[in-house]
Write a protein that holds these residues in place. Structure first.
Motif, PDB file in Angstrom:
ATOM      1  N   VAL A 146      48.055  -6.968 -76.411  1.00  0.00           N
ATOM      2  CA  VAL A 146      46.941  -7.169 -77.147  1.00  0.00           C
ATOM      3  C   VAL A 146      46.934  -8.398 -77.889  1.00  0.00           C
ATOM      4  CG1 VAL A 146      45.642  -5.753 -79.112  1.00  0.00           C
ATOM      5  CG2 VAL A 146      46.540  -4.587 -77.248  1.00  0.00           C
ATOM      6  N   GLU A 147      48.057  -8.873 -78.615  1.00  0.00           N
ATOM      7  CA  GLU A 147      48.164  -9.963 -79.300  1.00  0.00           C
ATOM      8  C   GLU A 147      47.723 -11.183 -78.254  1.00  0.00           C
ATOM      9  OE1 GLU A 147      51.846 -10.670 -81.106  1.00  0.00           O
ATOM     10  OE2 GLU A 147      51.046  -9.309 -82.874  1.00  0.00           O
ATOM     11  N   VAL A 150      45.115  -5.493 -83.771  1.00  0.00           N
ATOM     12  CA  VAL A 150      45.733  -4.415 -83.911  1.00  0.00           C
ATOM     13  C   VAL A 150      45.551  -4.057 -85.554  1.00  0.00           C
ATOM     14  CG1 VAL A 150      47.915  -3.001 -83.834  1.00  0.00           C
ATOM     15  CG2 VAL A 150      47.472  -4.438 -81.872  1.00  0.00           C
ATOM     16  N   LEU A 151      44.807  -2.956 -85.646  1.00  0.00           N
ATOM     17  CA  LEU A 151      44.891  -2.421 -87.150  1.00  0.00           C
ATOM     18  C   LEU A 151      46.102  -1.923 -87.452  1.00  0.00           C
ATOM     19  CD1 LEU A 151      42.625  -2.011 -89.272  1.00  0.00           C
ATOM     20  CD2 LEU A 151      42.079   0.269 -88.267  1.00  0.00           C
ATOM     21  N   ALA A 167      41.324  -0.913 -72.382  1.00  0.00           N
ATOM     22  CA  ALA A 167      42.242  -1.380 -71.230  1.00  0.00           C
ATOM     23  C   ALA A 167      42.785  -2.809 -72.128  1.00  0.00           C
ATOM     24  CB  ALA A 167      41.639  -1.809 -69.945  1.00  0.00           C
ATOM     25  N   ALA A 168      44.002  -2.900 -71.643  1.00  0.00           N
ATOM     26  CA  ALA A 168      44.609  -4.218 -72.188  1.00  0.00           C
ATOM     27  C   ALA A 168      45.382  -4.593 -70.870  1.00  0.00           C
ATOM     28  CB  ALA A 168      45.744  -3.872 -73.570  1.00  0.00           C
ATOM     29  N   VAL A 169      45.277  -5.768 -70.675  1.00  0.00           N
ATOM     30  CA  VAL A 169      45.813  -6.614 -69.562  1.00  0.00           C
ATOM     31  C   VAL A 169      46.484  -8.063 -70.054  1.00  0.00           C
ATOM     32  CG1 VAL A 169      45.411  -7.948 -67.309  1.00  0.00           C
ATOM     33  CG2 VAL A 169      44.054  -5.875 -68.068  1.00  0.00           C
ATOM     34  N   VAL A 206      46.941  -0.182 -69.306  1.00  0.00           N
ATOM     35  CA  VAL A 206      47.664  -1.329 -69.651  1.00  0.00           C
ATOM     36  C   VAL A 206      48.283  -1.914 -68.256  1.00  0.00           C
ATOM     37  CG1 VAL A 206      49.413  -1.770 -71.098  1.00  0.00           C
ATOM     38  CG2 VAL A 206      48.118  -0.013 -71.965  1.00  0.00           C
ATOM     39  N   VAL A 207      48.113  -3.127 -68.350  1.00  0.00           N
ATOM     40  CA  VAL A 207      48.910  -3.926 -67.303  1.00  0.00           C
ATOM     41  C   VAL A 207      49.707  -5.056 -67.972  1.00  0.00           C
ATOM     42  CG1 VAL A 207      48.587  -5.298 -65.169  1.00  0.00           C
ATOM     43  CG2 VAL A 207      46.899  -3.548 -65.752  1.00  0.00           C
TER      44      VAL A 207
END
Ligand SMILES: CC(=O)SCCNC(=O)CCNC(=O)[C@H](O)C(C)(C)COP(=O)(O)OP(=O)(O)OC[C@H]1O[C@@H](n2cnc3c(N)ncnc32)[C@H](O)[C@@H]1OP(=O)(O)O
Length: 216
Positions: free
Chosen positions: A20-21, A28-29, A90-92, A109-110
């Motif tokens: 995510v970063e 990200v909370l 989704a997070a790639v 997630v990938v």
């Protein structure tokens, strides 16, 4: 930037944080987890409390960040009840390669180095782990996980909740049933039925399993 919460705070969540970063689309909370004390810091982010807090945190979305397929589904179901309408995103990883004609479901997630080739469809809340390779024209169901360095040929079908373990290989055109577990390093050259545990080269079914039975 839109803020998301991660549901889970274990090893898999650490990898999702990094993605995510690096992807830079969401901030990200914090993390929600029933099994780690509030205030625990994981890779720079705080565990805000148990999952029950999902309805009260000011988040724009969430990801169920737990590696076990059945546990991840349980978390998704609870999250849907606690915060109806809150999107799963989704997070790639920026170093994953997703074909323009491939599709990923919500909450999937990938990881770094993974490849998803043309006309492949990956369902919701799936995991395509580090350096995994899913070739063309394949269909992966919801809550599927493909572990690091596992690879499939083209036209493979993987049923919902199935787990393809680390380094396993599935030749082209094979169907793996739902809730099946393909063991580490297996070479799958024939179809594997739902709820089977199979491993070896060539992979053989060694036993049956129940939905939700531990495999990690
Ligand atoms: C980022 C991440 O960490 S992603 C997650 C990475 N982890 C994985 O991918 C885990 C993969 N897990 C496996 O492959 C597991 O071995 C499972 C799920 C297949 C275990 O299946 P089980 O039937 O419970 O195996 P169990 O551990 O009881 O072992 C039974 C026998 O099978 C053997 N065996 C277990 N897994 C395998 C395998 N993948 N290939 C060959 N033989 C195996 C064991 O050595 C044991 O042999 P023995 O009876 O001669 O001692």
């Amino acid at each position: 930037m839109n803020k998301i919460v991660l549901l889970g705070s274990g090893g898999h969540a650490k990898v999702v944080i990094d993605i995510v970063e690096l992807a830079g689309e969401y901030e990200v909370l914090g993390l929600l987890d029933d099994h780690r004390p509030a205030g625990t810091v994981v890779c720079g982010y705080e565990v805000l409390g148990p999952l029950e807090l999902l309805g009260s945190v000011q988040a724009d979305g969430c990801i169920a960040a737990v590696g076990d397929n059945a546990t991840r589904e349980r978390i998704v179901r609870r999250a849907e009840a606690l915060a109806p309408g809150l999107p799963f995103v989704a997070a790639v990883h920026p170093k994953a390669v997703i074909a323009r004609s491939a599709s990923l479901g919500e909450g999937t997630v990938v990881m770094a180095g993974a490849v998803v080739n043309g006309d492949t469809s990956v369902g919701k809340h799936a995991i395509i782990n580090t350096n995994a390779s899913i070739d063309h024209d394949s269909v992966l169901g919801d809550y599927v996980s493909v572990a690091p360095r596992a690879a499939t040929g083209g036209g493979v079908r993987i049923g919902s909740h199935a787990a393809i373990s680390i380094g396993a290989t599935i030749i082209h055109g094979i169907a793996i049933g739902e809730h099946a577990v393909i063991g580490a390093g297996a070479t799958v050259v024939s179809p594997i039925e739902s709820f089977a545990v199979a491993y070896g080269t060539p992979a053989r079914v060694v036993r049956r399993r129940e939905a939700g039975e531990r495999y990690l």
